[in-house]
Every structure is written in C-alpha cells, then in structure tokens.
Design a protein around this motif. Structure first.
Motif, mmCIF file in Angstrom:
data_model
loop_
_atom_site.group_PDB
_atom_site.id
_atom_site.type_symbol
_atom_site.label_atom_id
_atom_site.label_comp_id
_atom_site.label_asym_id
_atom_site.label_seq_id
_atom_site.Cartn_x
_atom_site.Cartn_y
_atom_site.Cartn_z
ATOM 1 N N SER A 63 -40.427 -55.624 -45.158
ATOM 2 C CA SER A 63 -39.683 -55.448 -46.390
ATOM 3 C C SER A 63 -39.320 -53.978 -46.539
ATOM 4 O O SER A 63 -39.835 -53.126 -45.822
ATOM 5 C CB SER A 63 -40.481 -55.935 -47.603
ATOM 6 N N GLY A 64 -38.432 -53.691 -47.460
ATOM 7 C CA GLY A 64 -38.087 -52.314 -47.770
ATOM 8 C C GLY A 64 -36.736 -51.856 -47.274
ATOM 9 O O GLY A 64 -36.319 -50.733 -47.584
ATOM 10 N N GLY A 65 -36.046 -52.682 -46.514
ATOM 11 C CA GLY A 65 -34.735 -52.306 -46.034
ATOM 12 C C GLY A 65 -33.703 -52.302 -47.148
ATOM 13 O O GLY A 65 -33.950 -52.769 -48.254
ATOM 14 N N GLY A 66 -32.545 -51.762 -46.838
ATOM 15 C CA GLY A 66 -31.478 -51.697 -47.809
ATOM 16 C C GLY A 66 -30.370 -50.802 -47.328
ATOM 17 O O GLY A 66 -30.312 -50.431 -46.154
ATOM 18 N N THR A 67 -29.490 -50.449 -48.241
ATOM 19 C CA THR A 67 -28.355 -49.579 -47.948
ATOM 20 C C THR A 67 -28.532 -48.248 -48.651
ATOM 21 O O THR A 67 -28.792 -48.208 -49.856
ATOM 22 C CB THR A 67 -27.041 -50.231 -48.398
ATOM 23 N N VAL A 68 -28.409 -47.169 -47.891
ATOM 24 C CA VAL A 68 -28.531 -45.821 -48.440
ATOM 25 C C VAL A 68 -27.427 -44.938 -47.882
ATOM 26 O O VAL A 68 -26.837 -45.236 -46.842
ATOM 27 C CB VAL A 68 -29.899 -45.186 -48.130
ATOM 28 N N GLN A 69 -27.155 -43.843 -48.574
ATOM 29 C CA GLN A 69 -26.211 -42.855 -48.090
ATOM 30 C C GLN A 69 -26.864 -41.966 -47.040
ATOM 31 O O GLN A 69 -28.092 -41.847 -46.997
ATOM 32 C CB GLN A 69 -25.702 -41.996 -49.243
ATOM 33 N N PRO A 70 -26.069 -41.345 -46.172
ATOM 34 C CA PRO A 70 -26.643 -40.386 -45.227
ATOM 35 C C PRO A 70 -27.480 -39.330 -45.947
ATOM 36 O O PRO A 70 -27.082 -38.816 -46.992
ATOM 37 C CB PRO A 70 -25.418 -39.768 -44.557
ATOM 38 N N GLY A 71 -28.637 -39.030 -45.373
ATOM 39 C CA GLY A 71 -29.560 -38.104 -45.988
ATOM 40 C C GLY A 71 -30.576 -38.760 -46.893
ATOM 41 O O GLY A 71 -31.533 -38.097 -47.322
ATOM 42 N N GLY A 72 -30.400 -40.022 -47.178
ATOM 43 C CA GLY A 72 -31.311 -40.744 -48.034
ATOM 44 C C GLY A 72 -32.580 -41.168 -47.321
ATOM 45 O O GLY A 72 -32.771 -40.910 -46.129
ATOM 46 N N SER A 73 -33.442 -41.854 -48.065
ATOM 47 C CA SER A 73 -34.744 -42.265 -47.550
ATOM 48 C C SER A 73 -35.007 -43.733 -47.843
ATOM 49 O O SER A 73 -34.512 -44.287 -48.832
ATOM 50 C CB SER A 73 -35.862 -41.433 -48.173
ATOM 51 N N LEU A 74 -35.798 -44.338 -46.974
ATOM 52 C CA LEU A 74 -36.303 -45.684 -47.168
ATOM 53 C C LEU A 74 -37.726 -45.742 -46.639
ATOM 54 O O LEU A 74 -38.078 -45.008 -45.713
ATOM 55 C CB LEU A 74 -35.461 -46.729 -46.437
ATOM 56 N N ASN A 75 -38.524 -46.620 -47.218
ATOM 57 C CA ASN A 75 -39.875 -46.853 -46.733
ATOM 58 C C ASN A 75 -40.029 -48.335 -46.421
ATOM 59 O O ASN A 75 -39.978 -49.172 -47.322
ATOM 60 C CB ASN A 75 -40.906 -46.411 -47.776
ATOM 61 N N LEU A 76 -40.200 -48.640 -45.147
ATOM 62 C CA LEU A 76 -40.373 -50.014 -44.711
ATOM 63 C C LEU A 76 -41.847 -50.381 -44.688
ATOM 64 O O LEU A 76 -42.703 -49.548 -44.386
ATOM 65 C CB LEU A 76 -39.787 -50.221 -43.318
ATOM 66 N N SER A 77 -42.127 -51.639 -44.984
ATOM 67 C CA SER A 77 -43.489 -52.146 -44.955
ATOM 68 C C SER A 77 -43.562 -53.364 -44.048
ATOM 69 O O SER A 77 -42.604 -54.127 -43.932
ATOM 70 C CB SER A 77 -43.958 -52.545 -46.359
ATOM 71 N N CYS A 78 -44.707 -53.549 -43.422
ATOM 72 C CA CYS A 78 -44.973 -54.732 -42.621
ATOM 73 C C CYS A 78 -46.395 -55.185 -42.892
ATOM 74 O O CYS A 78 -47.340 -54.418 -42.694
ATOM 75 C CB CYS A 78 -44.788 -54.443 -41.131
ATOM 76 N N VAL A 79 -46.534 -56.416 -43.323
ATOM 77 C CA VAL A 79 -47.837 -56.985 -43.637
ATOM 78 C C VAL A 79 -48.133 -58.124 -42.671
ATOM 79 O O VAL A 79 -47.321 -59.042 -42.526
ATOM 80 C CB VAL A 79 -47.887 -57.498 -45.080
ATOM 81 N N ALA A 80 -49.278 -58.055 -42.018
ATOM 82 C CA ALA A 80 -49.707 -59.099 -41.096
ATOM 83 C C ALA A 80 -50.620 -60.084 -41.802
ATOM 84 O O ALA A 80 -51.449 -59.703 -42.638
ATOM 85 C CB ALA A 80 -50.425 -58.501 -39.898
ATOM 86 N N SER A 81 -50.485 -61.350 -41.449
ATOM 87 C CA SER A 81 -51.343 -62.390 -41.995
ATOM 88 C C SER A 81 -51.506 -63.480 -40.954
ATOM 89 O O SER A 81 -50.843 -63.473 -39.923
ATOM 90 C CB SER A 81 -50.775 -62.958 -43.293
ATOM 91 N N GLY A 82 -52.399 -64.429 -41.217
ATOM 92 C CA GLY A 82 -52.605 -65.545 -40.316
ATOM 93 C C GLY A 82 -54.026 -65.608 -39.798
ATOM 94 O O GLY A 82 -54.945 -65.016 -40.370
#
Length: 120
Positions: free
Chosen positions: A7-26
């Motif tokens: 999760s955490g993806g999206g659209t940003v302008q150049p120079g912007g920031s995003l923080n992606l997350s990955c959760v494992a389960s099972g």
C-alpha cells in the motif's frame, strides 16, 4: 503460504515523496529476506531495495540517498520511503519475501503491486 499486501502508492509531482508499506501474513515459520522490486512499462522487473530479518538494508545505486528501506524489528512489515521522486521512478512496486534465512533456497512470494506515478 505467505501473503503480501502493498500500500502507499499514488501520484506525486517530481520532487515529492511517498512511503510504501508491505505487510506479510499467512502460515509460515519465518521470513528471511524481504525486498522491493519495481517494473516500469515495457521493462523487466528490477530490484530496488532489500532488507534481511536481521535488519541489514541495501538499496540499488540509482536510488541511494533518496530511497530508504526499513523493517519492523522482529516483524515482517517493511517500508520504502521514497524522497525526491523523479518521473523515471514511475512503476508498479512489488513486495517480495523468502520463507527461509537463505534467500537462494526459500520459496518466493510476491504481492500484487502498488502503482507509483511521478508526473507534473
């Protein structure tokens, strides 16, 4: 079996920031290496960053200084903090995990991916 949810993806302008997350389960005993990959249109999937169950982290040269991978201590949740994003970073980002301390021998598991788009 390991399920990975990004999760955490999206659209940003150049120079912007995003923080992606990955959760494992099972149902699994232990996850060793966890990685972030990405795949841009028309290109092969490529490694971006990796982190061991001991917290040893690495990122590829092209994102050094801008991207940081981290992992919850004694857990199977990882993050990819992406700063100073560039249009060429646009891709689907995938979480990967190995259910063995040996990344070359364990089973590989993949998330569905999360889209990152960098555009003005």
């Amino acid at each position: 079996q390991v399920q990975l949810l990004e999760s955490g993806g999206g659209t940003v302008q150049p120079g912007g920031s995003l923080n992606l997350s990955c959760v494992a389960s099972g149902n699994y005993f232990r996850i060793g290496m966890m990685r972030w990959y990405r795949q841009a249109p028309g290109k092969e999937r490529e490694l971006v960053a990796s982190i061991t169950d001991g917290g040893v982290a690495d990122v590829v040269d092209s994102v050094k200084g801008r991207f940081t991978i981290s992992r919850v201590k004694f857990g199977d949740t990882i993050y990819l903090q992406m700063n100073a994003l560039k249009p060429e970073n646009t891709a689907v980002y995938y979480c990967n995990a190995v259910d063995s301390p040996n990344a070359n021998r364990g089973n590989q598991f993949w998330g569905q991916g999360t889209q990152v788009t960098v555009s003005s």
